[in-house]
Scaffold this motif. Structure first.
Motif, mmCIF file in Angstrom:
data_model
loop_
_atom_site.group_PDB
_atom_site.id
_atom_site.type_symbol
_atom_site.label_atom_id
_atom_site.label_comp_id
_atom_site.label_asym_id
_atom_site.label_seq_id
_atom_site.Cartn_x
_atom_site.Cartn_y
_atom_site.Cartn_z
ATOM 1 N N TYR A 263 34.550 86.044 50.753
ATOM 2 C CA TYR A 263 35.627 85.646 51.745
ATOM 3 C C TYR A 263 35.689 84.198 52.423
ATOM 4 N N ASP A 264 34.740 83.386 52.025
ATOM 5 C CA ASP A 264 34.952 81.869 52.732
ATOM 6 C C ASP A 264 34.639 81.074 51.466
ATOM 7 N N GLY A 265 34.652 81.435 50.468
ATOM 8 C CA GLY A 265 34.445 80.204 49.016
ATOM 9 C C GLY A 265 33.888 81.071 47.970
ATOM 10 N N ASP A 266 33.561 80.070 46.941
ATOM 11 C CA ASP A 266 33.271 80.459 45.671
ATOM 12 C C ASP A 266 31.883 80.111 45.265
ATOM 13 N N ASN A 267 31.536 80.910 44.197
ATOM 14 C CA ASN A 267 30.065 80.656 43.898
ATOM 15 C C ASN A 267 29.946 80.472 42.364
ATOM 16 N N ILE A 268 29.371 79.232 41.999
ATOM 17 C CA ILE A 268 29.218 79.113 40.529
ATOM 18 C C ILE A 268 27.609 79.173 40.093
ATOM 19 N N TYR A 269 27.734 80.199 39.061
ATOM 20 C CA TYR A 269 26.341 80.385 38.392
ATOM 21 C C TYR A 269 26.411 79.838 37.105
ATOM 22 N N PHE A 270 24.921 79.317 36.823
ATOM 23 C CA PHE A 270 24.752 78.650 35.582
ATOM 24 C C PHE A 270 23.419 78.775 35.069
ATOM 25 N N SER A 271 23.157 79.119 33.837
ATOM 26 C CA SER A 271 21.923 79.108 33.237
ATOM 27 C C SER A 271 21.924 78.678 31.884
ATOM 28 N N VAL A 285 18.711 81.670 36.727
ATOM 29 C CA VAL A 285 20.285 81.251 36.986
ATOM 30 C C VAL A 285 20.453 80.397 38.285
ATOM 31 N N VAL A 286 21.054 79.123 38.074
ATOM 32 C CA VAL A 286 21.075 78.432 39.433
ATOM 33 C C VAL A 286 22.610 78.877 40.004
ATOM 34 N N GLN A 287 22.602 78.836 41.321
ATOM 35 C CA GLN A 287 23.853 79.126 41.915
ATOM 36 C C GLN A 287 24.415 78.044 42.807
ATOM 37 N N VAL A 288 25.539 77.588 42.765
ATOM 38 C CA VAL A 288 26.137 76.658 43.357
ATOM 39 C C VAL A 288 27.290 76.943 44.397
ATOM 40 N N ARG A 289 27.254 76.989 45.747
ATOM 41 C CA ARG A 289 28.307 77.395 46.586
ATOM 42 C C ARG A 289 29.301 76.364 46.773
ATOM 43 N N VAL A 290 30.541 76.660 46.689
ATOM 44 C CA VAL A 290 31.746 75.807 46.930
ATOM 45 C C VAL A 290 32.323 76.324 48.055
ATOM 46 N N ASP A 291 32.213 75.792 49.322
ATOM 47 C CA ASP A 291 33.004 76.239 50.505
ATOM 48 C C ASP A 291 34.190 76.069 50.444
ATOM 49 N N GLY A 295 35.719 72.112 48.464
ATOM 50 C CA GLY A 295 36.307 72.152 47.208
ATOM 51 C C GLY A 295 35.205 71.479 45.980
ATOM 52 N N ILE A 296 35.473 71.416 44.901
ATOM 53 C CA ILE A 296 34.349 71.011 43.862
ATOM 54 C C ILE A 296 34.130 69.664 44.020
ATOM 55 N N ASP A 297 34.975 68.891 44.273
ATOM 56 C CA ASP A 297 34.892 67.322 44.405
ATOM 57 C C ASP A 297 33.813 66.748 45.355
ATOM 58 N N ARG A 298 33.455 67.656 46.292
ATOM 59 C CA ARG A 298 32.601 67.230 47.325
ATOM 60 C C ARG A 298 31.037 67.855 47.058
ATOM 61 N N ILE A 299 31.179 68.661 46.016
ATOM 62 C CA ILE A 299 29.718 69.289 45.643
ATOM 63 C C ILE A 299 28.971 68.579 44.778
ATOM 64 N N ASP A 300 27.717 68.654 45.120
ATOM 65 C CA ASP A 300 26.600 67.556 44.010
ATOM 66 C C ASP A 300 26.128 68.573 43.008
ATOM 67 N N LEU A 301 27.108 68.894 42.115
ATOM 68 C CA LEU A 301 26.831 69.816 40.983
ATOM 69 C C LEU A 301 25.753 69.328 40.024
ATOM 70 N N HIS A 302 25.566 68.061 39.814
ATOM 71 C CA HIS A 302 24.658 67.317 39.046
ATOM 72 C C HIS A 302 23.283 67.558 39.358
ATOM 73 N N ILE A 320 31.843 72.509 33.696
ATOM 74 C CA ILE A 320 31.760 73.441 35.099
ATOM 75 C C ILE A 320 32.985 72.798 35.838
ATOM 76 N N GLN A 321 32.951 71.563 36.236
ATOM 77 C CA GLN A 321 33.947 71.124 37.057
ATOM 78 C C GLN A 321 35.195 71.521 36.802
ATOM 79 N N ALA A 322 35.438 71.046 35.419
ATOM 80 C CA ALA A 322 36.885 71.475 34.844
ATOM 81 C C ALA A 322 37.253 73.169 35.008
ATOM 82 N N LEU A 323 36.196 73.709 34.528
ATOM 83 C CA LEU A 323 36.508 75.454 34.543
ATOM 84 C C LEU A 323 36.720 75.615 36.003
ATOM 85 N N TYR A 324 36.111 75.212 37.021
ATOM 86 C CA TYR A 324 36.424 75.552 38.495
ATOM 87 C C TYR A 324 37.942 75.339 38.805
ATOM 88 N N ARG A 325 38.146 73.907 38.344
ATOM 89 C CA ARG A 325 39.673 73.734 38.682
ATOM 90 C C ARG A 325 40.688 74.558 37.906
#
Length: 558
Positions: A263-271, A285-291, A295-302, A320-325
């Motif tokens: 309802y208020d964002g997206d979740n990225i999962y990686f393993s 599995v690592v979960q990264v929240r994208v509010d 957006g993805i540009d302000r997330i410290d995915l690295h 992953i950044q490209a896949l999210y966009r």
């Protein structure tokens, strides 16, 4: 109607975890407000971006109630919206502007002297809230792995120039000429292959339904042996009718990535330990929240990715950044690649699951061009559904019908895809989900005969069995842009006349609400028809809220 500003804690509503639609609302006090309804200017909602400043004159295009001098507002929520069922609510004092749409909303906050936005105030019209929030899972549509991989091959290079997956893939159905397919796709004979069902169900490897490292001759033999065979998946029986064929990629490493929305964002999962056993290793599995506001540009995915990736960490991060966009821009509601691997240093998706948000169909008309939404595995279309589907394929109009409960007492005939979702959601929110018999739409200016046949099909279905309490038919819709209401209502009138005795015997009550070109003539036809048939018909025009007939029909009153 005067909306009410309400104070209190968020109101939570049950929702699919993968939906982007909001399930909570926090409201605050405000002095007074007015409402207007209408469509956002096309150029405005096409250019919405988070953080963009909007001036009063620009906002004034939203309606007279939005005129607020030269005050500055900023967009605080990014979403693409549909005009269907739009409710616009504006405080008179200009403190904030909220555009409630069919399940998504923008929130505008006034800037203060220091440049920061005030806390956004959200105003709720108690009578409109069910219309504004569309939470039906039917808005999420599964697509074949074949189509998802073709989209990935075509569009992901726009976001990741080094992505070299070519999308060598074939879809085989009962009508496929295998010799012709091999002639058109020479790689089928040149490479070892993978063959697997492509019918919206998972666990294909665990079910023993995947052929690996096969020649074209072996693949053909497998297809001929399994095409049309019946299997049971998760307790659901169905026939295998579509298979995916693609090159076999020898590999040792398997990685997992998925993106889902709530309802208020997206979740990225990686393993880094993907594959068929990823669920048993979910602690990896690592979960990264994208509010939604970031957006993805302000997330410290690295820093969230495992250091064990070594030199591949930057490659995976960029992927992953490209896949999210790609996910956001192409209207996905869920995307899972499990697994993907590396082949000569390039990422290759091996297995993929995807769902699209069909509320995005207008925005994605070019990129989704020709995309087919298959039925869920094991679901067989009824004779009536197939009839409407065949009609739909032969007309420039849109005719859709899904039978949810053939014994249901609440039936709908709604003009427009967005309106059909809103009506269905309103019926469910009023506690009648179990009685909702059908879901569908007629739109795109169908002619009289098409509307007659569509209505006749619904009348035939709803009168086959009686209900002690009688049945309800809602003929509804928003305000049409170009559909001739009088012309379509002529077809409805023809069908109702044909079924008048059966309708009376079945105790059917009819509620009508419509607006648009020639709506006065159409509504007059319906009023006169009710008097002639002896069937209760209540008729309302655009002065009545679009879903007002729902509580009236269901006995909910106000």
């Amino acid at each position: 109607m005067q909306p009410t500003a309400i104070s209190g804690e968020p109101t939570l509503r049950k929702l699919s975890p993968m939906s982007r639609r909001p399930i909570s609302t926090r409201t605050f006090n405000a002095s007074s407000m007015t409402t207007s309804r209408g469509a956002l200017p096309h150029e405005l909602h096409r250019s919405m971006r988070s953080g963009r400043s909007l001036t009063g004159p620009l906002l004034s295009r939203l309606g007279s109630a939005a005129q607020s001098g030269q005050a500055m507002y900023i967009v605080s929520m990014l979403a693409k919206i549909s005009c269907a069922g739009l409710t616009q609510s504006f405080p008179q004092q200009g403190q904030s502007i909220n555009l409630w749409t069919a399940g998504k909303y923008f929130s505008f906050s006034r800037k203060t002297h220091c440049g920061r936005p005030k806390r956004s105030e959200r105003f709720v019209n108690r009578n409109d809230i069910r219309t504004a929030k569309v939470v039906l899972d039917m808005a999420q549509r599964g697509i074949r792995e074949y189509d998802a991989k073709r989209m990935l091959a075509k569009y992901l290079p726009d976001y990741l120039k080094d992505f070299s997956y070519r999308g060598e893939i074939a879809l085989v159905s009962p009508d496929t000429d295998l010799d012709r397919l091999a002639a058109e796709s020479s790689w089928l004979k040149d490479k070892k292959l993978v063959v697997k069902p492509d019918q919206l169900f998972g666990k294909r490897g665990k079910l023993g339904l995947v052929l690996l490292d096969a020649t074209w001759d072996e693949a053909q033999a497998y297809l001929k042996e399994n095409m049309g065979s019946e299997v049971v998946v998760g307790g659901v029986a169905g026939k295998l009718t579509h298979f995916l064929v693609e090159p076999f990629v020898p590999h040792r490493e398997e990685f997992y990535v998925a993106i889902s929305s709530d309802y208020d964002g997206d979740n990225i999962y990686f393993s880094s330990e993907g594959g068929i056993c990823v669920e048993e290793k979910w602690d990896k599995v690592v979960q990264v929240r994208v509010d939604v506001l970031e957006g993805i540009d302000r997330i410290d995915l690295h820093s969230n990715l495992p250091s064990s990736l070594g030199d591949r960490l930057i490659i995976v991060e960029s992927f992953i950044q490209a896949l999210y966009r790609f996910y956001v821009d192409l209207g996905f509601a869920y995307l899972e690649i499990n697994p993907f691997t590396f082949d000569d240093g390039s990422i290759v998706p091996l297995d993929l699951v995807a769902k699209l948000d069909d509320a995005e169909v207008y925005w994605q008309s070019k990129k989704w061009n020709g995309l087919v939404f298959p039925e869920p595995f094991g679901r067989t279309m009824s004779k009536e559904e197939l009839f409407i589907k065949e009609m739909d394929s032969k007309t420039g109009a849109s005719l859709k019908l899904t039978i949810l409960n053939p014994k249901g007492k609440v039936w709908t005939m709604v003009a427009g895809g967005g309106a059909s979702v809103i009506y269905a959601d309103t019926i469910c929110d009023l506690g009648h989900a179990g009685e909702l018999a059908n879901y569908g739409e007629y739109s795109g200016d169908p002619n009289t005969e098409e509307t007659y046949l569509y209505c006749k099909t619904i009348l035939d279905l709803m009168t086959r069995e009686k209900d002690p309490e009688g049945k309800v038919l809602m003929i509804g819709g928003a305000i049409a842009n170009f559909t001739d209401v009088a012309k379509t209502f002529k077809g409805i009138v023809m069908a109702l006349k044909e079924y008048q005795d059966i309708l009376r015997d079945a105790g059917v009550k009819i509620y009508v609400r419509r607006g648009g070109p020639n709506y006065e003539v159409g509504l007059k036809l319906m009023r006169e028809l009710g008097e002639m048939l002896g069937v209760p018909i209540e008729v309302y025009g655009p002065e009545t809220h679009m879903t007002r007939i729902v509580p009236l029909a269901l006995g909910g009153g106000e």
